[in-house]
Design an enzyme around this catalytic site. Structure first.
Site, PDB file in Angstrom:
ATOM      1  N   ALA A  31       0.814  -1.216   0.000  1.00  0.00           N
ATOM      2  CA  ALA A  31       0.000   0.000   0.000  1.00  0.00           C
ATOM      3  C   ALA A  31       0.852   1.273   0.000  1.00  0.00           C
ATOM      4  O   ALA A  31       0.428   2.300   0.512  1.00  0.00           O
ATOM      5  CB  ALA A  31      -0.981   0.007   1.185  1.00  0.00           C
TER       6      ALA A  31
ATOM      7  N   GLU B 240       3.209   2.369  -5.610  1.00  0.00           N
ATOM      8  CA  GLU B 240       2.268   1.693  -6.500  1.00  0.00           C
ATOM      9  C   GLU B 240       1.570   2.629  -7.452  1.00  0.00           C
ATOM     10  O   GLU B 240       1.183   2.243  -8.552  1.00  0.00           O
ATOM     11  CB  GLU B 240       1.223   0.957  -5.654  1.00  0.00           C
TER      12      GLU B 240
END
Ligand code: FES
Ligand code: FES
Lengths: 334, 160
Positions: A87, A292
């Site tokens: 995350a 990400e």
């Protein structure tokens, strides 16, 4: 039948961390007898550069050169607790924990130096080169090496600190549903240019131009390397990669690199990266999580470019030649 | 199962080992000899991470049986540095930030070394072709291509 060109744009924002049962990372910092500093973490470096960044953060906070810091991401059985490397949370969560731990260690270090120099700790500062000086009288100084020796062998102090960074769990408001599931959003925008062969359905990405807003880039070269790799990965997700390329069910999915496709070094789009630095209020030295999010905006940008080129909306990934040809066929029969 | 005696050189050092018939060179190097620079990404010849150099040729150690290496000269990435000084390819990979997780790196370096051994002044297309059997998850390839081109240039400068 022709090769058709299209251009697509997409913008995203991307959160840092997750709203699980609370999102904590802890860190411990201590000095060795020679005045090197250890950062102990359970956070994992899987190639994104966590160790380098944590060493920089610790060094900057304590006021020593980066090469005086060793980062140990040893073992989740024995290290301070971390929720993990996912995350895009590593730099943000662990970085904040390391700052807190390093501040506490710095305070002890200055207290020991103050005893040695017979001044108040608040009158002392570091020079960033491994020494502690009296503010306004820099000729009165002591090396951190000597401070560490004194702490260990003379004064019985541990130059160490504890860091704890926690984003508490957020629950939705019963009336409105409002909640805060994540913190510290990074942003990105991509313009992609493609060619689509409307006979074969094949897509060639010609250029991708990316702008990333990632807070402060704590290590600009490493940020760039991650963004370049991520941009390529975004194209790979848009056009090639899937674990379920074959229907009707999962049993026919790809199980190896013959079937799980990725573009190789011969299939690279011309790639441009621009970094915007808008330091975040709650990030370590203003950092956000660039990990990400950098592989996301290319996907809708390519989908939009395909639409611009041949007028069909592909809403299932990856955008395979088969999906394009089926959509073109459906379009023609309407 | 019969053990098969195999003699070869690994990065110039003589080795004499007994291997079970059917042992791949990849497993022999990693598990028996302790050279973990070749990586097992797929064990079926599709990723290039296990690449080594055998008698000057680029080979996939996961598809090579150890018992076929009798008398061979094997080079791996762990044998490239000399006296603590990195090989120009290793230096160039570091300087170009051409490695992230590093899993593909030894295979990439082996492929690049064989290219530069045969083609000291390669074009970009030559480099792309030479690396086309190697998969990288992290870098997007461009930094790797640039590293190989840089290493080729520094080699030719040293030679000049
Ligand atoms: S492990 Fe040999 S090619 Fe993948
Ligand atoms: S650096 Fe991770 S696979 Fe290439």
């Amino acid at each position: 039948m022709a090769i058709r060109r299209g251009r697509g744009v997409a913008a995203i924002n991307y959160p840092t961390g997750m709203n699980l049962g609370g999102d904590p990372t802890q860190a411990l910092v201590h000095s060795t007898p020679t005045g090197n500093f250890m950062v102990t973490l359970s956070s994992v470096d899987l190639g994104q550069g966590m160790k380098q960044i944590m060493a920089q953060i610790c060094a900057e906070t304590i006021g020593v050169p980066t090469d005086r810091v060793v980062v140990d991401t040893a073992d989740t059985d024995t290290g301070p607790h971390c929720m993990g490397t996912f995350a895009s949370r590593g730099t943000h969560r662990a970085g904040n924990a390391v700052i807190q731990a390093a501040r506490e260690a710095r305070q002890v270090m200055l207290e020991v130096a103050a005893e040695e120099l017979e001044v108040n700790a608040s009158d002392l500062d570091t020079d960033g080169q491994g020494n502690i000086l009296v503010k306004g009288a820099p000729q009165r100084s002591i090396s951190i090496f000597d401070v560490a020796l004194s702490a260990h062998f003379k004064r019985g102090r541990s130059i160490s600190g504890r860091g704890m960074f926690l984003i508490p769990r957020s629950y939705p408001d019963k009336e409105t549903g409002a909640m805060k599931p994540s913190t510290c959003y990074a942003h990105a925008c991509t313009v992609a240019e493609v060619e689509v062969d409307d006979e074969t359905g094949e897509v060639t990405v010609l250029t991708v131009k990316n702008v990333f807003e990632i807070g402060r880039a704590l290590n600009p070269k490493m940020v760039e390397q991650q963004l370049v790799g991520g941009s390529w990965m975004g194209i790979s997700h848009a056009l090639y990669e899937t674990t379920e390329p074959y229907y009707p069910d999962r049993d026919h999915g790809g199980t190896d690199f013959n079937q799980y496709l990725m573009p190789g070094p011969g299939d690279l789009a011309q790639t441009e990266i621009i970094v915007l630095e808008r330091p975040s209020a709650d990030g370590p030295f203003g950092a956000k999580g660039p990990g990400e999010m950098c592989a996301n905006p290319q996907i809708p940008a390519v989908a939009n470019a395909v639409f611009d080129a041949v007028g069909v909306r592909i809403d299932t990934l990856p955008i395979t030649p088969e999906r394009i040809l089926r959509a073109l066929k459906a379009q023609a029969s309407n | 199962m019969a053990k098969i005696p195999v003699q070869f050189t690994l990065n110039g050092a003589e080795k004499a080992e007994f291997f079970d018939s059917g042992t791949t060179l990849l497993n022999a190097l990693r598990d028996k000899i302790g050279d973990t620079s070749p990586k097992g990404g797929c064990h079926q010849g599709t990723c290039g991470a296990c690449s080594v150099i055998i008698d000057g040729e680029l080979r996939l150690s996961c598809l090579t049986l150890a018992e076929t290496c009798n008398g061979a000269a094997i080079t791996t990435t762990s044998g490239l540095s000399q006296g603590g000084v990195l090989h120009p390819l290793q230096r160039a990979f570091l300087d170009a930030f051409a490695t992230q997780c590093g899993f593909c790196t030894p295979g990439m370096i082996m492929a690049a070394k064989v290219l530069l051994d045969h083609t000291p002044d390669p074009s970009r297309d030559d480099v792309v072709e030479a690396l086309s059997g190697n998969i990288c998850r992290c870098t997007g390839y461009e930094p790797i291509i640039q590293a190989v081109l840089t290493a080729a240039r520094s080699n030719s400068q040293n030679a000049a």
